[in-house]
Write an enzyme that holds these catalytic residues in place. Structure first.
Site, PDB file in Angstrom:
ATOM      1  N   GLY A  49     -26.361   1.870   1.542  1.00  0.00           N
ATOM      2  CA  GLY A  49     -25.299   2.515   1.274  1.00  0.00           C
ATOM      3  C   GLY A  49     -24.477   1.748   1.446  1.00  0.00           C
ATOM      4  O   GLY A  49     -24.074   0.272   0.962  1.00  0.00           O
ATOM      5  N   LYS A 107     -23.779  -0.793   7.991  1.00  0.00           N
ATOM      6  CA  LYS A 107     -24.587  -1.948   8.013  1.00  0.00           C
ATOM      7  C   LYS A 107     -24.096  -1.895   9.230  1.00  0.00           C
ATOM      8  O   LYS A 107     -22.789  -2.160   9.998  1.00  0.00           O
ATOM      9  CB  LYS A 107     -24.354  -3.363   6.743  1.00  0.00           C
ATOM     10  CG  LYS A 107     -22.824  -3.279   6.765  1.00  0.00           C
ATOM     11  CD  LYS A 107     -23.322  -4.866   5.465  1.00  0.00           C
ATOM     12  CE  LYS A 107     -21.817  -5.355   4.932  1.00  0.00           C
ATOM     13  NZ  LYS A 107     -22.032  -5.887   3.948  1.00  0.00           N
ATOM     14  N   LEU A 129     -34.134  -8.911   1.234  1.00  0.00           N
ATOM     15  CA  LEU A 129     -36.149  -8.187   1.376  1.00  0.00           C
ATOM     16  C   LEU A 129     -36.369  -8.078   2.616  1.00  0.00           C
ATOM     17  O   LEU A 129     -36.820  -7.946   3.361  1.00  0.00           O
ATOM     18  CB  LEU A 129     -36.345 -10.022   1.310  1.00  0.00           C
ATOM     19  CG  LEU A 129     -37.269 -10.142  -0.297  1.00  0.00           C
ATOM     20  CD1 LEU A 129     -38.226 -10.793  -0.435  1.00  0.00           C
ATOM     21  CD2 LEU A 129     -36.867  -9.001  -1.324  1.00  0.00           C
ATOM     22  N   THR A 150     -12.124   2.126  -6.343  1.00  0.00           N
ATOM     23  CA  THR A 150     -12.284   3.204  -7.956  1.00  0.00           C
ATOM     24  C   THR A 150     -14.034   3.282  -7.084  1.00  0.00           C
ATOM     25  O   THR A 150     -15.132   3.233  -7.717  1.00  0.00           O
ATOM     26  CB  THR A 150     -12.656   2.025  -8.422  1.00  0.00           C
ATOM     27  OG1 THR A 150     -13.769   0.903  -7.901  1.00  0.00           O
ATOM     28  CG2 THR A 150     -11.722   1.390  -9.553  1.00  0.00           C
ATOM     29  N   CYS A 164     -20.340   0.168  -2.019  1.00  0.00           N
ATOM     30  CA  CYS A 164     -20.077  -0.674  -3.236  1.00  0.00           C
ATOM     31  C   CYS A 164     -21.398  -0.184  -3.507  1.00  0.00           C
ATOM     32  O   CYS A 164     -21.830   0.448  -5.049  1.00  0.00           O
ATOM     33  CB  CYS A 164     -19.713  -2.003  -2.601  1.00  0.00           C
ATOM     34  SG  CYS A 164     -18.167  -2.303  -2.747  1.00  0.00           S
ATOM     35  N   ASP A 173       0.895  -1.303  -0.192  1.00  0.00           N
ATOM     36  CA  ASP A 173      -0.142   0.242   0.065  1.00  0.00           C
ATOM     37  C   ASP A 173       0.596   1.333  -0.326  1.00  0.00           C
ATOM     38  O   ASP A 173       1.629   1.372   0.269  1.00  0.00           O
ATOM     39  CB  ASP A 173      -1.014   0.179   1.406  1.00  0.00           C
ATOM     40  CG  ASP A 173      -2.268   0.432   1.103  1.00  0.00           C
ATOM     41  OD1 ASP A 173      -3.440   0.458   0.668  1.00  0.00           O
ATOM     42  OD2 ASP A 173      -1.940   1.858   0.568  1.00  0.00           O
TER      43      ASP A 173
HETATM   44  N1  LIG Z   1     -14.869  -2.454   0.521  1.00  0.00           N
HETATM   45  C1  LIG Z   1     -16.282  -3.669  -0.461  1.00  0.00           C
HETATM   46  O1  LIG Z   1     -17.020  -4.625   0.345  1.00  0.00           O
HETATM   47  C2  LIG Z   1     -15.529  -3.811  -1.745  1.00  0.00           C
HETATM   48  C3  LIG Z   1     -16.361  -5.579  -2.071  1.00  0.00           C
HETATM   49  C4  LIG Z   1     -15.905  -5.760  -3.752  1.00  0.00           C
HETATM   50  C5  LIG Z   1     -15.248  -5.462  -3.806  1.00  0.00           C
HETATM   51  N2  LIG Z   1     -15.152  -3.956  -3.523  1.00  0.00           N
HETATM   52  C6  LIG Z   1     -13.665  -2.817  -4.888  1.00  0.00           C
HETATM   53  O2  LIG Z   1     -12.472  -3.467  -4.169  1.00  0.00           O
HETATM   54  C7  LIG Z   1     -12.055  -1.879  -4.717  1.00  0.00           C
HETATM   55  C8  LIG Z   1     -11.198  -1.512  -3.164  1.00  0.00           C
HETATM   56  O3  LIG Z   1     -11.357  -1.574  -2.575  1.00  0.00           O
HETATM   57  P1  LIG Z   1     -11.894  -1.176  -0.794  1.00  0.00           P
HETATM   58  O4  LIG Z   1     -13.314  -1.108  -0.075  1.00  0.00           O
HETATM   59  O5  LIG Z   1     -10.495  -1.983  -0.081  1.00  0.00           O
HETATM   60  O6  LIG Z   1     -11.268  -0.164  -1.052  1.00  0.00           O
HETATM   61  P2  LIG Z   1      -9.897   0.671   0.330  1.00  0.00           P
HETATM   62  O7  LIG Z   1     -10.285   2.042   0.160  1.00  0.00           O
HETATM   63  O8  LIG Z   1     -10.415   0.420   1.823  1.00  0.00           O
HETATM   64  O9  LIG Z   1      -8.120   0.431  -0.212  1.00  0.00           O
HETATM   65  C9  LIG Z   1      -8.174   0.798  -1.005  1.00  0.00           C
HETATM   66  C10 LIG Z   1      -6.557   0.746  -0.902  1.00  0.00           C
HETATM   67  O10 LIG Z   1      -5.446   0.242  -2.147  1.00  0.00           O
HETATM   68  C11 LIG Z   1      -4.914   1.725  -1.531  1.00  0.00           C
HETATM   69  N3  LIG Z   1      -3.921   1.728  -2.966  1.00  0.00           N
HETATM   70  C12 LIG Z   1      -4.608   3.383  -4.159  1.00  0.00           C
HETATM   71  N4  LIG Z   1      -3.691   3.150  -4.753  1.00  0.00           N
HETATM   72  C13 LIG Z   1      -2.312   2.262  -5.073  1.00  0.00           C
HETATM   73  C14 LIG Z   1      -1.101   2.171  -5.274  1.00  0.00           C
HETATM   74  N5  LIG Z   1      -1.286   2.708  -6.654  1.00  0.00           N
HETATM   75  N6  LIG Z   1      -0.139   1.577  -5.014  1.00  0.00           N
HETATM   76  C15 LIG Z   1      -0.306   0.676  -3.989  1.00  0.00           C
HETATM   77  N7  LIG Z   1      -2.233   0.759  -2.557  1.00  0.00           N
HETATM   78  C16 LIG Z   1      -2.568   1.414  -3.614  1.00  0.00           C
HETATM   79  C17 LIG Z   1      -4.658   3.013  -0.742  1.00  0.00           C
HETATM   80  O11 LIG Z   1      -4.201   3.322   0.337  1.00  0.00           O
HETATM   81  C18 LIG Z   1      -6.253   2.262  -0.356  1.00  0.00           C
HETATM   82  O12 LIG Z   1      -5.511   1.840   1.390  1.00  0.00           O
HETATM   83  C19 LIG Z   1     -13.114  -1.188  -4.689  1.00  0.00           C
HETATM   84  O13 LIG Z   1     -12.690  -1.044  -6.699  1.00  0.00           O
HETATM   85  C20 LIG Z   1     -14.204  -2.089  -4.384  1.00  0.00           C
HETATM   86  O14 LIG Z   1     -15.485  -1.274  -5.034  1.00  0.00           O
HETATM   87  C21 LIG Z   1     -14.986  -3.500  -2.395  1.00  0.00           C
END
Ligand SMILES: NC(=O)c1ccc[n+]([C@@H]2O[C@H](COP(=O)([O-])OP(=O)(O)OC[C@H]3O[C@@H](n4cnc5c(N)ncnc54)[C@H](O)[C@@H]3O)[C@@H](O)[C@H]2O)c1
Length: 452
Positions: A260, A324, A253, A86, A263, A30
């Site tokens: 919220g 949640k 349901l 994203t 995602c 990270d």
């Molecule tokens: N949170 C969920 O429940 C969930 C579930 C399924 C899918 N997703 C998807 O997964 C992806 C990540 O979500 P998240 O909730 O884990 O995000 P998050 O914001 O918790 O974590 C993303 C991490 O990536 C790091 N980062 C960004 N650019 C970087 C780089 N170039 N090099 C290294 N680290 C970098 C950031 O510092 C951050 O710690 C999103 O696309 C999200 O839609 C999330």
């Protein structure tokens, strides 16, 4: 196998910890130095049940390490996962892919291979093509395949979901890439979790279609709940009555204050943008996004109505602030819009959440955050149950009522019953429930006619 995960947020950290638990050798990268420092000291950056033990166990076994150095992390890795954020792009709702593309550039520059570069982040259709283009242009000699492997875990049950998924989706254009992915997931595959191999674009769309469908299901029952209130029906019985039909199913349901989280809101918007760009509009999803957005603030108005409309200067306690239970994630939580609506009406808001208060503080700076539900209820004219944490499911209603100044309990998750609240001296109002003394004649003449 050697696996590198780029982005150590919810998805990256849970995936990394679980892959290492399968026996793979995993390094989580990270850019956030504070996050990596904390993880190296065994401090979790997020609240997720069971994650701290899983990380500690695999770190101690030497299978899970953390780094801020992408270049050394991906050296020799057979699978490199991109799990960066994203978020919605400011202004237009498209997915902001700048983090994904930045990571792709960084990976490309260091890549030798053979390896799969896997997008686990939720990304619009065609993103894999662009990641592949970046890699080919930056490093034409790299032996790498770009794969889509969307993640379906739910926050609060993330480890269980990752280890026992309903399915694993792999979008790959080359058989070698699909084979490497089968190796990565072999421990789960042996447990018979279906591994579905599709084209890369199909895999990218599966993730959005799944989230849009779930958002639709929630929004559908929420609108039925509103109709239940109008006609004097009970949404919980309706949900059971339809959910027992195997074609519908009982999950998602539960009527409530609107979805919220990190995602559904952003993914439905991003899907709509893709649909717009390809001139294949998704009218149902458009309606879902609009209805849900309006609902959150409408919940604030529901509370105001339950308090008899004259609320200026009154106090309301919100219990459960995260989007949640079992997470400290406050992204797009309905509580934020409810607080806004109440504060706009001149209400003073107090709040309590078992895990989310630190995240909530900057998002609701005027709210007095309290150490317990009873402290939050102290002197309140109304209490609102927003999120159904276990810790809020068995409140001592008599103690709550004694702490309050007023007697209104608005239960946006239908945790309690009107009669048990009444026996504690509270006037209960739920979601999609018949209301005492309700005049049900409205609309009847026009909708069913009059018996002759
Ligand atoms: N949170 C969920 O429940 C969930 C579930 C399924 C899918 N997703 C998807 O997964 C992806 C990540 O979500 P998240 O909730 O884990 O995000 P998050 O914001 O918790 O974590 C993303 C991490 O990536 C790091 N980062 C960004 N650019 C970087 C780089 N170039 N090099 C290294 N680290 C970098 C950031 O510092 C951050 O710690 C999103 O696309 C999200 O839609 C999330």
């Amino acid at each position: 196998m050697r696996i590198a995960i780029i982005g150590t947020g919810y998805v990256g950290l849970v995936s990394g910890a679980c892959f290492s638990d399968f026996g793979h050798d995993v390094i989580c990268v990270d850019k956030d130095v504070g996050k990596i420092d904390a993880l190296e000291r065994g401090v979790m950056p997020i609240f997720e049940p069971g994650l701290d033990q899983l990380v500690a166990r695999n770190a101690a076994a030497g299978r899970l390490t953390f780094s801020t150095e992408l270049a050394s992390a991906i050296r020799g890795a057979e699978a490199i996962f991109i799990a960066v954020g994203t978020p919605s792009r400011r202004g237009d709702g498209h997915a902001d892919l700048s983090y994904v593309f930045a990571a792709a550039h960084e990976i490309a520059a260091e890549l030798d291979g053979p390896a799969v570069v896997v997008t686990k982040s939720t990304v619009p259709v065609g993103t894999g093509d662009e990641v592949e283009r970046i890699i080919r242009e930056t490093n034409p000699g790299a032996r790498a395949w770009v794969v889509s492997n969307p993640e379906f875990l739910r926050e609060g049950a993330a480890i269980e979901d990752f280890k026992h998924p309903d399915r694993i989706v792999v979008g790959a254009e080359a058989e070698e890439a699909a084979e490497l992915m089968r190796e990565v997931y072999r421990p789960l595959y042996l447990n018979r979790a279906p591994l579905l191999v599709t084209s890369r674009r199909t895999a990218e769309l599966i993730k959005y279609a799944a989230n849009a469908f779930l958002a639709t299901k929630i929004t559908f029952i929420n609108e039925i709940a509103d109709l239940c209130e109008a006609v004097g029906a009970d949404v919980q019985d309706v949900a059971r009555g339809i959910g027992l039909d195997g074609r519908i199913g009982p999950k998602f349901l539960h009527a409530g204050p609107g979805y919220g989280g990190s995602c559904f809101p952003k993914d439905t918007l991003a899907l709509l943008k893709t649909a717009e760009d390809y001139q294949a509009p998704l009218r149902i999803v458009e309606a879902v996004a609009k209805v849900n957005e309006a609902r959150k603030r409408a919940m604030g108005r529901k509370v105001i109505r339950a308090m008899g409309d004259d609320v200026r200067g009154k106090t309301v306690a919100l219990l459960g602030l995260t989007f949640k239970p079992n997470t400290d994630d406050m992204r797009d939580a309905p509580s934020i819009a409810i607080v806004q609506a109440l504060e706009d009406a001149g209400v003073q808001v107090r709040g309590y959440d078992p895990e989310g208060m630190e995240q909530a503080r900057p998002l609701m700076p005027q709210v007095a955050l309290c150490a317990s539900p009873y402290e939050a209820a102290d002197g309140a004219d109304a209490v609102v149950l927003v999120t159904e944490w276990d810790a809020l499911r068995a409140l001592d209603l008599k103690r709550l009522a004694a702490a309050m100044k007023g007697n209104v309990l608005v239960d946006l998750r239908n945790i309690y019953r009107a009669d048990e609240a009444a026996s504690a001296g509270l006037a209960w109002e739920g979601i999609g429930k018949p209301m005492a003394g309700q005049d049900l004649t409205d609309g009847a003449a026009t909708s069913i006619g009059t018996a002759r």
